[in-house]
Write a protein that holds these residues in place. Sequence first.
Motif: not given
Length: 207
Positions: A12, A15, A17-19, A195
Motif C-alpha cells: 500500500r 503504490t 494506496q494510502t487513502g 475516506n
Amino acid sequence: MAGPTIDFWQARFETGQTGWDRGGPHPRLLAWIAQGLPAGSRVAVPGCGRGWEVVALAHAGLDVTGLDYTPAAVAEAQDNLAQALGSTPAHARIERADVLTHQPARPYDAVHEQTCLCALHPDHWVAYAAQLHRWLRPGGTLHALFMQAPREAALQQGRIEGPPYHCDINAMRALFPDSLWVWPAPPYAAEPHPNGMHELVVPLIRR
C-alpha cells in the motif's frame, strides 16, 4: 496472523494506496496539543504511518515515539521527521515495532490511538487493548479516535470486513471496560475522515 500482513501494508505504501493519510497531522491531535500537554510528556503514536502526528508532537516539545512495523512507513516517517525539524531530535523517534509485542522502557503518559486499532483484525483487539493499558501509567490518557466503518455485509451477515474495521462503540466499551478505563459521558464528537467515514473522539483515562 488474521487480517492484513506486513506485505499488505508495504504494498500500500509502495503504490501510494494510502487513502487514510491526510498529508498532515490529525486536526484532533492539534486540538489536543493546544489544550496543553505538560512539556516533556512521553507520548506514543502506534501505527504512525508517515509520522505526521509524531512531527506535530515533536514540534510541541513532547517526548514522542512513533511505532509502525511496515518498513516503507518507517522510512517515510523518519524522512518526514528529519525534514520537518532539520534533523531528528533526541526527544522524537520512529521505531519499527509490532504493537502487539512492543514494550516501552518506561510507561507513556499518553497514547494517540488514531488508525492502529481499526487497521488490526478484531482477533487482535483484546491483545492490543491489553498492550495499551500496560503502556500507560495510571492516570495516563488514551486519546482514542474510534473509526466508524459499518458495512452492509457485517450488519446483515456478521462478516468481518476491513481494513478499516468498524469500531462499534458497544464493542469499544467491552474492549476498554470501566474497571480499567475512565470513560467520558456521551455524546462523543464525530470527526470526518478523508475516506468518507468518521471517527468518534473518546479520550480515556487509564485507572
